[in-house]
Design an enzyme around this catalytic site. Sequence first.
Site, PDB file in Angstrom:
ATOM      1  N   ARG A 114      26.946 -35.233  17.535  1.00  0.00           N
ATOM      2  CA  ARG A 114      26.099 -34.970  16.303  1.00  0.00           C
ATOM      3  C   ARG A 114      24.652 -35.637  16.278  1.00  0.00           C
ATOM      4  NH1 ARG A 114      31.347 -36.473  13.906  1.00  0.00           N
ATOM      5  NH2 ARG A 114      32.398 -34.598  13.033  1.00  0.00           N
ATOM      6  N   LYS A 167      10.703 -29.382  17.956  1.00  0.00           N
ATOM      7  CA  LYS A 167      11.361 -28.232  17.948  1.00  0.00           C
ATOM      8  C   LYS A 167      12.085 -27.971  19.190  1.00  0.00           C
ATOM      9  CE  LYS A 167       8.241 -24.532  16.609  1.00  0.00           C
ATOM     10  NZ  LYS A 167       8.058 -23.238  16.525  1.00  0.00           N
ATOM     11  N   GLU A 173      -2.917 -22.843  25.998  1.00  0.00           N
ATOM     12  CA  GLU A 173      -2.681 -23.459  24.711  1.00  0.00           C
ATOM     13  C   GLU A 173      -3.564 -24.711  24.253  1.00  0.00           C
ATOM     14  OE1 GLU A 173      -0.307 -22.464  23.132  1.00  0.00           O
ATOM     15  OE2 GLU A 173       1.252 -21.501  24.351  1.00  0.00           O
ATOM     16  N   LYS A 195      -2.248 -31.340  18.069  1.00  0.00           N
ATOM     17  CA  LYS A 195      -1.000 -30.895  17.641  1.00  0.00           C
ATOM     18  C   LYS A 195      -0.247 -31.755  16.759  1.00  0.00           C
ATOM     19  CE  LYS A 195       3.232 -28.402  18.707  1.00  0.00           C
ATOM     20  NZ  LYS A 195       4.266 -27.676  19.404  1.00  0.00           N
ATOM     21  N   GLU A 207       7.392 -26.422   9.501  1.00  0.00           N
ATOM     22  CA  GLU A 207       6.779 -25.244   9.727  1.00  0.00           C
ATOM     23  C   GLU A 207       6.637 -24.295   8.426  1.00  0.00           C
ATOM     24  OE1 GLU A 207       6.615 -23.711  13.774  1.00  0.00           O
ATOM     25  OE2 GLU A 207       8.053 -22.104  12.902  1.00  0.00           O
ATOM     26  N   ARG A 263       1.265 -25.397  10.313  1.00  0.00           N
ATOM     27  CA  ARG A 263       1.801 -24.971  11.881  1.00  0.00           C
ATOM     28  C   ARG A 263       1.535 -23.439  12.094  1.00  0.00           C
ATOM     29  NH1 ARG A 263       7.027 -27.517  14.681  1.00  0.00           N
ATOM     30  NH2 ARG A 263       6.714 -29.475  14.248  1.00  0.00           N
ATOM     31  N   ASN A 302      -0.044 -20.151  15.812  1.00  0.00           N
ATOM     32  CA  ASN A 302       0.258 -18.848  16.283  1.00  0.00           C
ATOM     33  C   ASN A 302      -0.791 -18.166  16.704  1.00  0.00           C
ATOM     34  OD1 ASN A 302       2.942 -18.997  16.143  1.00  0.00           O
ATOM     35  ND2 ASN A 302       3.084 -18.498  14.080  1.00  0.00           N
ATOM     36  N   HIS A 357      -0.734 -15.384  19.412  1.00  0.00           N
ATOM     37  CA  HIS A 357       0.664 -15.461  19.603  1.00  0.00           C
ATOM     38  C   HIS A 357       1.250 -14.216  19.150  1.00  0.00           C
ATOM     39  CE1 HIS A 357       0.125 -19.310  21.572  1.00  0.00           C
ATOM     40  NE2 HIS A 357       1.534 -19.304  21.822  1.00  0.00           N
ATOM     41  N   HIS A 360       3.051 -12.621  21.945  1.00  0.00           N
ATOM     42  CA  HIS A 360       4.824 -12.612  21.961  1.00  0.00           C
ATOM     43  C   HIS A 360       5.210 -11.032  21.943  1.00  0.00           C
ATOM     44  CE1 HIS A 360       5.583 -16.434  19.706  1.00  0.00           C
ATOM     45  NE2 HIS A 360       5.251 -16.633  21.261  1.00  0.00           N
ATOM     46  N   HIS A 419       3.103 -16.593  29.965  1.00  0.00           N
ATOM     47  CA  HIS A 419       2.887 -16.851  28.668  1.00  0.00           C
ATOM     48  C   HIS A 419       1.569 -17.049  28.460  1.00  0.00           C
ATOM     49  CE1 HIS A 419       3.672 -18.172  24.446  1.00  0.00           C
ATOM     50  NE2 HIS A 419       2.929 -19.247  24.704  1.00  0.00           N
TER      51      HIS A 419
HETATM   52  N1  LIG Z   1       9.603 -26.505  21.529  1.00  0.00           N
HETATM   53  C1  LIG Z   1       8.195 -25.960  21.415  1.00  0.00           C
HETATM   54  O1  LIG Z   1       7.509 -26.487  20.231  1.00  0.00           O
HETATM   55  C2  LIG Z   1       7.701 -25.120  22.478  1.00  0.00           C
HETATM   56  C3  LIG Z   1       6.264 -24.825  22.256  1.00  0.00           C
HETATM   57  C4  LIG Z   1       5.714 -24.037  23.565  1.00  0.00           C
HETATM   58  C5  LIG Z   1       6.775 -23.524  24.424  1.00  0.00           C
HETATM   59  N2  LIG Z   1       7.852 -23.751  24.420  1.00  0.00           N
HETATM   60  C6  LIG Z   1       9.011 -23.255  25.536  1.00  0.00           C
HETATM   61  O2  LIG Z   1       8.479 -23.975  26.862  1.00  0.00           O
HETATM   62  C7  LIG Z   1       8.846 -23.108  27.898  1.00  0.00           C
HETATM   63  C8  LIG Z   1       7.858 -23.123  28.811  1.00  0.00           C
HETATM   64  O3  LIG Z   1       7.706 -24.179  29.427  1.00  0.00           O
HETATM   65  P1  LIG Z   1       6.862 -24.356  30.807  1.00  0.00           P
HETATM   66  O4  LIG Z   1       5.872 -23.479  30.530  1.00  0.00           O
HETATM   67  O5  LIG Z   1       6.914 -25.805  30.857  1.00  0.00           O
HETATM   68  O6  LIG Z   1       7.956 -23.697  31.877  1.00  0.00           O
HETATM   69  P2  LIG Z   1       9.259 -24.469  32.758  1.00  0.00           P
HETATM   70  O7  LIG Z   1       9.724 -25.381  32.169  1.00  0.00           O
HETATM   71  O8  LIG Z   1       9.719 -23.225  33.118  1.00  0.00           O
HETATM   72  O9  LIG Z   1       8.119 -24.843  34.118  1.00  0.00           O
HETATM   73  C9  LIG Z   1       7.607 -24.024  34.783  1.00  0.00           C
HETATM   74  C10 LIG Z   1       7.734 -24.222  36.219  1.00  0.00           C
HETATM   75  O10 LIG Z   1       7.215 -25.449  36.698  1.00  0.00           O
HETATM   76  C11 LIG Z   1       8.022 -25.840  37.465  1.00  0.00           C
HETATM   77  N3  LIG Z   1       7.578 -27.540  37.405  1.00  0.00           N
HETATM   78  C12 LIG Z   1       7.564 -28.207  36.325  1.00  0.00           C
HETATM   79  N4  LIG Z   1       6.998 -29.445  36.259  1.00  0.00           N
HETATM   80  C13 LIG Z   1       6.555 -29.573  37.576  1.00  0.00           C
HETATM   81  C14 LIG Z   1       5.600 -30.192  38.483  1.00  0.00           C
HETATM   82  N5  LIG Z   1       5.149 -31.380  38.010  1.00  0.00           N
HETATM   83  N6  LIG Z   1       5.371 -30.057  39.552  1.00  0.00           N
HETATM   84  C15 LIG Z   1       5.602 -28.653  40.190  1.00  0.00           C
HETATM   85  N7  LIG Z   1       6.316 -27.899  39.515  1.00  0.00           N
HETATM   86  C16 LIG Z   1       6.829 -27.949  38.472  1.00  0.00           C
HETATM   87  C17 LIG Z   1       9.492 -26.101  36.841  1.00  0.00           C
HETATM   88  O11 LIG Z   1      10.402 -26.162  37.688  1.00  0.00           O
HETATM   89  C18 LIG Z   1       9.340 -24.435  36.557  1.00  0.00           C
HETATM   90  O12 LIG Z   1       9.470 -23.737  37.884  1.00  0.00           O
HETATM   91  C19 LIG Z   1       9.088 -21.752  27.124  1.00  0.00           C
HETATM   92  O13 LIG Z   1      10.800 -21.652  27.030  1.00  0.00           O
HETATM   93  C20 LIG Z   1       8.928 -21.802  25.649  1.00  0.00           C
HETATM   94  O14 LIG Z   1       9.633 -21.356  24.662  1.00  0.00           O
HETATM   95  C21 LIG Z   1       8.531 -24.564  23.333  1.00  0.00           C
HETATM   96 ZN   LIG Z   2       2.274 -20.602  23.173  1.00  0.00          ZN
END
Ligand SMILES: NC(=O)c1ccc[n+]([C@@H]2O[C@H](COP(=O)([O-])OP(=O)(O)OC[C@H]3O[C@@H](n4cnc5c(N)ncnc54)[C@H](O)[C@@H]3O)[C@@H](O)[C@H]2O)c1
Ligand SMILES: [Zn+2]
Length: 362
Positions: free
Chosen positions: A124, A146, A188, A230, A240, A244, A248, A251, A255, A267
Amino acid sequence: MEICRVDLKEETGNSYDIIIGAGLIGNLAIELKQKPVANAYAIITDSNVKRLYGETLLKNFQAKNLHAHLISFPAGEKSKSRDTKEKVENEMLNLGFGRDSCIIALGGGVVGDLAGFVAATYMRGIPCIQVPTTLLAMVDSSIGGKVAVDTMHAKNAIGAFHQPKKVIIDMNFLKTLPKKELANGLAEMIKHALISDRDFFHFLEKNIDKILNCDLETLEQAVKRSCEIKIHIVEEDEKEKGLRKLLNYGHTIGHAIESALKYKISHGQAISIGMSYAAKLSAKNGFLDEGSVIRQNNLLEYIGLPHKLSHRKLKPREILEHIQYDKKIINKKLNFVLLNSIGDAFVSDDVSMEDLKGILGE
Ligand SMILES: NC(=O)c1ccc[n+]([C@@H]2O[C@H](COP(=O)([O-])OP(=O)(O)OC[C@H]3O[C@@H](n4cnc5c(N)ncnc54)[C@H](O)[C@@H]3O)[C@@H](O)[C@H]2O)c1
Ligand SMILES: [Zn+2]
């Protein structure tokens, strides 16, 4: 070392600090030994980050006699699923993690979203410390609470709001980050500047070479400012409901492009194209001047991001179909983030599908 506080009004008890600096991860075990957050720690990470940093972090915890285990899953968005969540939860249950445990989410946004969601529902809800290792996770996904997994129907379809106990941003992680991933985070950051801070946009323009060369001091300043933007938005609008939506920017179209191309585009590339169409529409509707559109697009282009998609790759009609599928359209109009000027965005409820068809067709 810099500390930014996230003050949440709706859930005051859930306010937390974001700590930014180089080499912070080396102190985490010592800090938790002195001020424990839990009796047991599940370090959740992906296969790449495990190899680069996870194993060392586990050794640090063990050296301080902290009860800890390292749990990992294959790197990549495919792992952000209910299936992986279940596997991680089963592993935690098998290892005897109880309600007095804490999750350390060590990785990019995929790890942060998945491990954060495990923390939201495990027994929980247990605390989670976010340790973002990509630039995107540092300035975007680790802040705001989120958390989610994807399903075959939609990205982030199943999730929750679960604020972290703390966010630790260690700039040294960026030394191993591939250039493509750096560009995703930069997109971003540029978005943050465009929607709310003209001076920060100027800072990014002026320092872009240092940033691309991974100058950690400059990057730290940029990460801090980006986090502050942020944080401010999240503080004003935790769940949101309004502000917030500005996040977007770029986006809606971004998207749609991602899903039309079945995520075969990054992305950062998708939202870069989305931002360029959003700026174009802002200018066409009489808000943004043409010079600012060019400034925005030049910066995106400089970091290697596109601002147009060839019609051979994707027809405007296909993008529109995905927007229509994704967005609530009221009286043929949709909510769309536009710019008044660099650093000043607003949500327009007066953008029609015809308007979008017009700019996408150009
Ligand atoms: N929760 C939110 O508010 C929010 C906002 C934006 C994006 N997201 C989510 O975030 C995700 C994308 O995140 P991301 O772009 O970090 O992708 P990711 O987590 O897939 O990382 C990208 C790649 O980099 C590698 N990596 C990570 N750190 C590293 C480092 N220090 N050195 C070398 N390699 C490294 C990872 O293993 C992966 O292969 C998506 O799923 C998206 O939906 C969430
Ligand atoms: Zn984004």
